[in-house]
Design a protein around this motif. Structure first.
Motif, PDB file in Angstrom:
ATOM      1  N   CYS A  24     -91.160  15.858 -39.112  1.00  0.00           N
ATOM      2  CA  CYS A  24     -90.046  15.284 -38.339  1.00  0.00           C
ATOM      3  C   CYS A  24     -88.878  16.264 -38.257  1.00  0.00           C
ATOM      4  N   LEU A  25     -88.560  16.897 -39.375  1.00  0.00           N
ATOM      5  CA  LEU A  25     -87.478  17.892 -39.368  1.00  0.00           C
ATOM      6  C   LEU A  25     -87.806  19.023 -38.409  1.00  0.00           C
ATOM      7  N   VAL A  30     -86.623  21.871 -33.233  1.00  0.00           N
ATOM      8  CA  VAL A  30     -87.041  22.402 -31.932  1.00  0.00           C
ATOM      9  C   VAL A  30     -86.300  21.680 -30.807  1.00  0.00           C
ATOM     10  N   GLU A  31     -86.151  20.366 -30.930  1.00  0.00           N
ATOM     11  CA  GLU A  31     -85.452  19.579 -29.905  1.00  0.00           C
ATOM     12  C   GLU A  31     -83.971  19.928 -29.814  1.00  0.00           C
ATOM     13  N   GLN A  32     -83.346  20.180 -30.956  1.00  0.00           N
ATOM     14  CA  GLN A  32     -81.895  20.379 -31.011  1.00  0.00           C
ATOM     15  C   GLN A  32     -81.547  21.851 -31.233  1.00  0.00           C
ATOM     16  N   ALA A  33     -82.270  22.730 -30.625  1.00  0.00           N
ATOM     17  CA  ALA A  33     -82.158  24.174 -30.872  1.00  0.00           C
ATOM     18  C   ALA A  33     -80.917  24.800 -30.259  1.00  0.00           C
ATOM     19  N   SER A  34     -79.783  24.131 -30.363  1.00  0.00           N
ATOM     20  CA  SER A  34     -78.576  24.688 -29.738  1.00  0.00           C
ATOM     21  C   SER A  34     -77.498  25.060 -30.753  1.00  0.00           C
ATOM     22  N   PHE A  35     -77.739  24.847 -32.030  1.00  0.00           N
ATOM     23  CA  PHE A  35     -76.712  25.159 -33.014  1.00  0.00           C
ATOM     24  C   PHE A  35     -77.028  26.486 -33.696  1.00  0.00           C
ATOM     25  N   ALA A  36     -76.023  27.055 -34.317  1.00  0.00           N
ATOM     26  CA  ALA A  36     -76.161  28.373 -34.949  1.00  0.00           C
ATOM     27  C   ALA A  36     -77.169  28.325 -36.095  1.00  0.00           C
ATOM     28  N   GLY A  37     -78.093  29.243 -36.083  1.00  0.00           N
ATOM     29  CA  GLY A  37     -79.048  29.381 -37.166  1.00  0.00           C
ATOM     30  C   GLY A  37     -80.230  28.435 -37.132  1.00  0.00           C
ATOM     31  N   LEU A  63     -86.091  25.849 -51.508  1.00  0.00           N
ATOM     32  CA  LEU A  63     -86.102  25.963 -50.044  1.00  0.00           C
ATOM     33  C   LEU A  63     -85.313  24.825 -49.400  1.00  0.00           C
ATOM     34  N   VAL A  64     -85.407  23.634 -49.970  1.00  0.00           N
ATOM     35  CA  VAL A  64     -84.649  22.502 -49.435  1.00  0.00           C
ATOM     36  C   VAL A  64     -83.154  22.769 -49.569  1.00  0.00           C
ATOM     37  N   VAL A  65     -82.734  23.297 -50.706  1.00  0.00           N
ATOM     38  CA  VAL A  65     -81.314  23.624 -50.907  1.00  0.00           C
ATOM     39  C   VAL A  65     -80.865  24.691 -49.904  1.00  0.00           C
ATOM     40  N   LEU A  66     -81.672  25.726 -49.735  1.00  0.00           N
ATOM     41  CA  LEU A  66     -81.359  26.787 -48.775  1.00  0.00           C
ATOM     42  C   LEU A  66     -81.258  26.224 -47.359  1.00  0.00           C
ATOM     43  N   ILE A  67     -82.215  25.396 -46.979  1.00  0.00           N
ATOM     44  CA  ILE A  67     -82.225  24.809 -45.634  1.00  0.00           C
ATOM     45  C   ILE A  67     -80.995  23.934 -45.429  1.00  0.00           C
ATOM     46  N   ARG A  68     -80.646  23.132 -46.430  1.00  0.00           N
ATOM     47  CA  ARG A  68     -79.454  22.274 -46.315  1.00  0.00           C
ATOM     48  C   ARG A  68     -78.208  23.145 -46.148  1.00  0.00           C
ATOM     49  N   ASN A  69     -78.084  24.204 -46.944  1.00  0.00           N
ATOM     50  CA  ASN A  69     -76.911  25.072 -46.846  1.00  0.00           C
ATOM     51  C   ASN A  69     -76.819  25.735 -45.473  1.00  0.00           C
ATOM     52  N   LEU A  70     -77.933  26.227 -44.959  1.00  0.00           N
ATOM     53  CA  LEU A  70     -77.925  26.855 -43.631  1.00  0.00           C
ATOM     54  C   LEU A  70     -77.567  25.836 -42.549  1.00  0.00           C
ATOM     55  N   ALA A  71     -78.055  24.624 -42.695  1.00  0.00           N
ATOM     56  CA  ALA A  71     -77.750  23.578 -41.706  1.00  0.00           C
ATOM     57  C   ALA A  71     -76.255  23.262 -41.701  1.00  0.00           C
ATOM     58  N   ILE A  72     -75.673  23.160 -42.873  1.00  0.00           N
ATOM     59  CA  ILE A  72     -74.238  22.857 -42.960  1.00  0.00           C
ATOM     60  C   ILE A  72     -73.413  24.014 -42.418  1.00  0.00           C
ATOM     61  N   GLN A  73     -73.791  25.244 -42.768  1.00  0.00           N
ATOM     62  CA  GLN A  73     -73.069  26.413 -42.273  1.00  0.00           C
ATOM     63  C   GLN A  73     -73.183  26.544 -40.757  1.00  0.00           C
ATOM     64  N   HIS A  75     -73.406  24.091 -38.678  1.00  0.00           N
ATOM     65  CA  HIS A  75     -72.917  22.861 -38.048  1.00  0.00           C
ATOM     66  C   HIS A  75     -74.044  22.145 -37.305  1.00  0.00           C
ATOM     67  N   ALA A  76     -75.143  21.958 -38.025  1.00  0.00           N
ATOM     68  CA  ALA A  76     -76.305  21.280 -37.450  1.00  0.00           C
ATOM     69  C   ALA A  76     -75.949  19.829 -37.136  1.00  0.00           C
ATOM     70  N   PRO A  77     -76.624  19.248 -36.154  1.00  0.00           N
ATOM     71  CA  PRO A  77     -76.409  17.836 -35.838  1.00  0.00           C
ATOM     72  C   PRO A  77     -76.687  16.951 -37.062  1.00  0.00           C
ATOM     73  N   ALA A  78     -76.049  15.798 -37.086  1.00  0.00           N
ATOM     74  CA  ALA A  78     -76.187  14.876 -38.220  1.00  0.00           C
ATOM     75  C   ALA A  78     -77.644  14.493 -38.465  1.00  0.00           C
ATOM     76  N   GLN A  79     -78.420  14.360 -37.411  1.00  0.00           N
ATOM     77  CA  GLN A  79     -79.829  13.978 -37.551  1.00  0.00           C
ATOM     78  C   GLN A  79     -80.603  15.009 -38.377  1.00  0.00           C
ATOM     79  N   VAL A  80     -80.306  16.279 -38.181  1.00  0.00           N
ATOM     80  CA  VAL A  80     -80.974  17.343 -38.941  1.00  0.00           C
ATOM     81  C   VAL A  80     -80.631  17.215 -40.421  1.00  0.00           C
ATOM     82  N   VAL A  81     -79.355  17.026 -40.722  1.00  0.00           N
ATOM     83  CA  VAL A  81     -78.919  16.906 -42.111  1.00  0.00           C
ATOM     84  C   VAL A  81     -79.532  15.670 -42.759  1.00  0.00           C
TER      85      VAL A  81
END
Length: 98
Positions: A24-25, A30-37, A63-73, A75-81
């Motif tokens: 799902c992630l 892929v659907e929301q591929a408009s944010f940085a990183g 890897l989950v911690v790394l992915i979460r940090n990259l998503a926050i940095q 500014h990933a959509p709330a759904q991704v987080v």
């Protein structure tokens, strides 16, 4: 000669929940591929779902911690987080059972 027959009953496990959450992630990235990183997140999500990582689940937590940090940095959509948090919750349950 005997032929292998497909089983008719399957048992759903927590690992199937984990796999589904990663899928799902990945689809959301892929659907929301408009944010940085987003592409880095996709790479690391694929790495987390790789056979080598799945065989050694203790490698998945960093890897989950790394992915979460990259998503926050990025500014990933709330759904991704939210999906990353769901993965973290399921993984914590998996690791506590094993």
């Amino acid at each position: 000669m005997n032929f292998f027959t497909e089983p008719t009953a399957y048992e759903k496990t927590i690992l199937s929940d984990l796999q589904g959450a990663w899928e799902c992630l990945r689809a959301t990235l892929v659907e929301q591929a408009s944010f940085a990183g987003w592409d880095k997140l996709l790479f690391h999500a694929d790495e987390a779902m790789s056979w080598e990582t799945v065989r050694h689940l203790e490698r998945m937590a960093p890897l989950v911690v790394l992915i979460r940090n990259l998503a926050i940095q990025g500014h990933a959509p709330a759904q991704v987080v939210e999906e990353i948090d769901a993965i973290a919750d399921i993984l914590a349950e998996v690791l506590s059972v094993s």
